[in-house]
Design an enzyme around this catalytic site. Structure first.
Site, PDB file in Angstrom:
ATOM      1  N   LEU A 498      -6.215  -2.609  13.249  1.00  0.00           N
ATOM      2  CA  LEU A 498      -6.398  -3.972  12.765  1.00  0.00           C
ATOM      3  C   LEU A 498      -5.112  -4.779  12.810  1.00  0.00           C
ATOM      4  CD1 LEU A 498      -8.596  -3.195   9.626  1.00  0.00           C
ATOM      5  CD2 LEU A 498      -9.376  -4.061  11.822  1.00  0.00           C
ATOM      6  N   GLN A 500      -0.371  -4.471  12.241  1.00  0.00           N
ATOM      7  CA  GLN A 500       0.838  -3.706  11.972  1.00  0.00           C
ATOM      8  C   GLN A 500       1.539  -4.348  10.798  1.00  0.00           C
ATOM      9  OE1 GLN A 500       1.904  -0.949  13.799  1.00  0.00           O
ATOM     10  NE2 GLN A 500       3.621  -0.619  12.429  1.00  0.00           N
ATOM     11  N   GLY A 501       1.479  -3.694   9.638  1.00  0.00           N
ATOM     12  CA  GLY A 501       2.158  -4.223   8.475  1.00  0.00           C
ATOM     13  C   GLY A 501       3.627  -3.861   8.472  1.00  0.00           C
ATOM     14  N   GLY A 502       4.335  -4.337   7.452  1.00  0.00           N
ATOM     15  CA  GLY A 502       5.765  -4.059   7.364  1.00  0.00           C
ATOM     16  C   GLY A 502       6.067  -2.587   7.231  1.00  0.00           C
ATOM     17  N   PHE A 503       5.106  -1.799   6.704  1.00  0.00           N
ATOM     18  CA  PHE A 503       5.352  -0.381   6.483  1.00  0.00           C
ATOM     19  C   PHE A 503       4.423   0.512   7.278  1.00  0.00           C
ATOM     20  CE2 PHE A 503       7.268  -1.671   2.273  1.00  0.00           C
ATOM     21  CZ  PHE A 503       8.553  -1.416   2.709  1.00  0.00           C
ATOM     22  N   GLY A 504       3.706   0.009   8.248  1.00  0.00           N
ATOM     23  CA  GLY A 504       2.881   0.872   9.056  1.00  0.00           C
ATOM     24  C   GLY A 504       1.617   0.209   9.558  1.00  0.00           C
ATOM     25  N   VAL A 506      -2.448  -0.460  10.318  1.00  0.00           N
ATOM     26  CA  VAL A 506      -3.679  -0.445   9.523  1.00  0.00           C
ATOM     27  C   VAL A 506      -4.855  -0.314  10.481  1.00  0.00           C
ATOM     28  CG1 VAL A 506      -5.103  -1.692   7.859  1.00  0.00           C
ATOM     29  CG2 VAL A 506      -2.609  -1.919   7.784  1.00  0.00           C
ATOM     30  N   LYS A 520      -4.295   2.215   5.709  1.00  0.00           N
ATOM     31  CA  LYS A 520      -2.884   1.999   6.037  1.00  0.00           C
ATOM     32  C   LYS A 520      -2.219   3.360   6.198  1.00  0.00           C
ATOM     33  CE  LYS A 520      -0.277  -1.018   3.770  1.00  0.00           C
ATOM     34  NZ  LYS A 520       0.621  -1.579   2.722  1.00  0.00           N
ATOM     35  N   ASP A 617       6.925  -9.987  -1.678  1.00  0.00           N
ATOM     36  CA  ASP A 617       6.757 -10.084  -0.218  1.00  0.00           C
ATOM     37  C   ASP A 617       5.517 -10.908   0.128  1.00  0.00           C
ATOM     38  OD1 ASP A 617       7.606  -9.688   2.378  1.00  0.00           O
ATOM     39  OD2 ASP A 617       6.528  -7.800   2.622  1.00  0.00           O
TER      40      ASP A 617
END
Length: 808
Positions: A498, A500-504, A506, A520, A617
């Site tokens: 879905l 790419q977040g700041g920590f990985g 999804v 996530k 954030d």
């Protein structure tokens, strides 16, 4: 007599104009043409135009130099960027007589000076009969390709400029190599801004022996200067700013049978785009979404760590630290003397010999799981740019799993490191580990082989985390089995990704009962540690509000850490707001509803929940949208609880996203609910305008997003901020109220900003807040260097600098 005088006067006037025309130099003649034929040469002063007027070819002198060249450029986009030059190595003197570009009857295109001396030629000739004198034509396509065609053979191309690039690559143009023909296409930088001849920097699409390929910049075709890292089918993993949530400008064509691998550029919904390498060796991707001017989409070589091998073999470079170079764990500087002077190029050497190196009589080391204190092991670097000279390990039946990749390396004494990369598979290294970086975001997990005695304590175990979950989290939070999550996401397939977040990354998943979930994954390509994992799990599982994303459970297995959320079918707000093709789906009613929903969610966090929570954030990509486009705040990995009546805290580690951080947090690490209010203000102004605050800059006025917004507001032109796709279909009073609120929220002093209670009241009533103060400090992205910009006033001459920021 009067009539005769008038006639004489008219005759004299005509002779005067004729005399002036004779005096004018020939190059003042100018006309547009659409092809060059043997009967119609292209002369100095003409311009060759593509069918719909996108590109133009003509004579030019770069930066007022004394030389003239034939080049092509986008016709109406400024500043004008020459994307191809014919005679880059042999200019024509400006003071010389008229030059011309002509095509012979056998298809050879040639540039000649005024004395008919050949300056440049395609060196392509076709045998034709004497009756086919007009069978060839040179034309310019709307893709920017200058082509010589055989008109009698259905326009068959016999030569094209795309096969001979200069310093620029255009969409549909290919850069790469053919291992069988030993031929390839490269970009070569200009020698200087006023000299298009070949400079020392070249860009090549990887080495023929590397699979998957990477892009490399060379100095004098022999010394590596920069490299992208391998391609993972969506981005180069050595370029963390290439966010695969959006079209990043690249696609790759691979043909194993033909031995070809080519990179090409796509338009990603922009009007125009190009990639260039500057005369200083710096590559960047430029785009135009309005057909009038250029903006930077991404660029590299932002710091010393981007230069190839900055820390030498077995050294690792991190730009945010001082010094930037350190030896890998288990290694020491090869030359302590040079290292102390800041010369890291000799790199590091191993402190303890590997166990397998000491076993001269053995062919392999013990298998995984049969280890003692004498065995080798692996130390993990999170968020790494992998070393150069990798080998791709695969099998005929199926791709290696992460554990098989580890075993493959452990059982091969020459293997010094391995990485299992999503969408690539197993990469191993047997040469010196060179050009390693550690990123603050992005990158992958890299495992370095060390003697067992060099390894520290093991990471937090699964049992420890499960004990924590059972102690702190409510009973309704489910503990999922990893195999269940793998099955639900089709083994974390790229087709289910879905974002790419700041920590990985999804992924979308479907449980056996048909329920849709979002997963996530914090194990690979993630900088999030145990504390952030526990923090988000504890916070979200205990916070319940319709404008906060709901957590359903978690999963822990060895290094894998998964968080499971309710599925949001419309993904995140940025997939609409910053997409030229989709932002029209956000009419003003939806945008206003989203602003109100975010405000309600923040009001709950700051005032109505059982604890006061500072998100830290808040940004567009962390706002998810449900099936009715209602907003839900997500990603609480950086959130903090403020105990009791405490309203301000301080941190030594400033983390977050540039452009959304308040001045007091970015500069001093001080955060409070007013830090979230600042981020909310930036977000509101982005929702109104569909402009990214950290990718906006008015060159002519030297203004960033917030300063530009303030100017419009103070001049009574606040409605000009509205996204142009909305036309006139919006409520002007609501828009102006939101602009007003946004500017109140981004004021420099935290005490001047309203609370979320104040904001909720202003949004739901006719209550007006105070007049906002002109912002002096604004966090901006000046395209080349993120920095804190300070707008000076007559009464202030001090300057502000930004210290430690971990960008996301």
């Amino acid at each position: 007599m009067g009539i005769e005088s008038e006639s004489v006067g008219c005759l004299n006037l005509s002779m005067f104009f004729l005399f002036i025309l004779i005096l004018l130099p020939p190059h003042y003649h100018c006309s547009q043409v659409y092809n060059i034929t043997p009967l119609q040469p292209f002369v100095q002063g003409d311009t060759l135009v593509s069918p719909t007027g996108i590109f133009e070819l003509g004579f030019f002198s770069p930066n007022g130099s004394a030389n003239k060249y034939v080049g092509l450029w986008h016709k109406n986009i400024f500043p004008r960027k020459v994307v191809w030059v014919a005679n880059r190595e042999k200019p024509i003197a400006v003071t010389g007589s008229l030059a011309s570009l002509r095509i012979s009857s056998n298809g050879s295109l040639e540039l000649v000076d005024g004395n008919q001396n050949s300056v440049w030629s395609t060196n392509v000739t076709i045998q034709v009969s004497s009756s086919s004198t007009s069978s060839f034509a040179a034309v310019l396509s709307d893709e920017g390709n200058f082509v010589v065609k055989d008109v009698t053979k259905a326009g068959q191309s016999i030569w094209q400029s795309f096969d001979y690039p200069g310093d620029t690559m255009l969409p549909t143009q290919r850069l790469g190599y053919n291992t069988k023909s030993k031929k390839g296409t490269i970009l070569t930088a200009w020698k200087s801004e006023s000299d298009p001849s070949s400079g020392i920097y070249t860009v090549e699409g990887g080495r023929a022996t590397e699979v998957p390929a990477q892009v490399i910049i060379w100095i004098n075709r022999s010394t590596p200067f920069w490299r992208s890292g391998p391609w993972d089918k969506s981005k180069f993993i050595g370029m963390p700013d290439m966010d695969d949530r959006y079209l990043n400008g690249f696609e790759v064509e691979e043909n194993v049978e033909q031995g070809t691998e080519y990179f090409s550029l796509k338009l990603f919904d922009a009007f125009a785009a190009y990639i260039e390498i500057s005369s200083q060796g710096k590559p960047k991707l430029m785009y135009s979404d309005n057909g009038r001017n250029w903006s930077i989409y991404w660029e590299t070589l932002e710091n010393r760590c981007d230069i190839y091998g900055a820390c030498g073999p077995f050294g690792v470079c991190k730009a945010s630290e001082s010094p930037i170079c350190k030896c890998l764990k288990g290694f020491v500087p090869k030359s302590h003397h040079e290292w102390s002077k800041g010369d890291w190029t000799e790199g590091c050497v191993r402190k303890t010999e590997l166990f397998c190196e000491r076993q001269k009589t053995k062919n392999s080391v013990p298998l995984q799981g049969i280890q003692d204190d004498n065995d080798d092991g692996f130390w993990k670097i999170v968020g790494a740019k992998v070393p150069d000279y990798y080998e791709y390990i695969t099998s005929f039946n199926a791709q290696y799993t992460p554990n098989e990749c580890k075993t493959q390396c452990l059982n091969n004494c020459s293997c010094l490191a391995y990485a299992y990369v999503n969408n690539i598979g197993c990469l191993v290294w047997s040469k010196d580990l060179n050009d390693i970086q550690k990123f603050s975001k992005g990158g992958v997990d890299l495992y370095i082989r060390l003697a067992r005695k060099e390894l520290g304590s093991s990471p937090t175990s699964r049992d420890t985390l499960l004990e924590y979950i059972g102690k702190y989290d409510p009973s309704e939070l489910l503990i999922y089995d990893f195999d269940t999550m793998s099955t639900a996401t089709d083994n974390f397939s790229i087709t289910n990704k879905l974002g790419q977040g700041g920590f990985g990354p999804v992924y979308k998943g479907i449980l056996q009962d048909g329920k849709e979930i979002a997963v996530k994954r914090l194990s690979s390509s993630s900088g999030q540690g145990i504390e952030e994992f526990k923090n988000e799990m504890l916070l979200i599982s205990n916070l319940q509000h319709k404008n906060l994303v709901r957590m359903m459970g978690c999963c822990v297995k060895e290094d894998e850490k998964l968080l499971v959320y309710e599925f949001m079918p419309n993904k995140s707000l940025d997939t609409f707001l910053f997409d030229p093709m989709r932002r029209g789906e956000l009419d003003w009613d939806r945008r206003f509803n989203i602003i109100q929903g975010i405000a309600r969610g923040l009001l709950y966090l700051h005032h109505d929940s059982y604890v006061k929570v500072i998100h830290r954030d808040l940004k567009v990509s962390n706002i998810l949208l449900d099936e009715k486009m209602n907003p839900k705040i997500s990603d609480f990995g950086l959130a903090r609880i403020i105990e009791g009546t405490q309203c301000v805290e301080n941190t030594q580690k400033v983390v977050g996203t540039r452009g959304y951080m308040s001045p007091e947090y970015a500069m001093s690490g001080i955060f409070s609910e007013k830090s979230d209010v600042y981020s909310f203000g930036v977000l509101v102004l982005e929702i109104i305008s569909s402009k990214k605050n950290n990718n906006f800059f008015l060159y002519d006025q030297q203004l960033g997003f917030l300063a530009h917004t303030w100017n419009l507001w103070s001049e009574g032109r606040g409605l000009e901020l509205v996204d142009e796709v909305l036309g006139d279909s919006y409520c002007s009073s609501e828009v102006l109220k939101c602009v007003h609120i946004g500017l109140l929220c981004v004021q420099d002093n935290a005490v001047d900003r309203p609370s979320m209670k104040d904001i909720a009241l202003m949004l739901s009533s006719k209550t007006d807040g105070p007049q906002p103060k002109r912002p002096l400090f604004t966090i901006q992205n000046s395209f080349s260097h993120p920095q804190l910009l300070y707008e000076r006033t007559k009464s202030s001459t001090s300057e502000a600098t930004i210290t430690v920021i971990e960008g996301r």
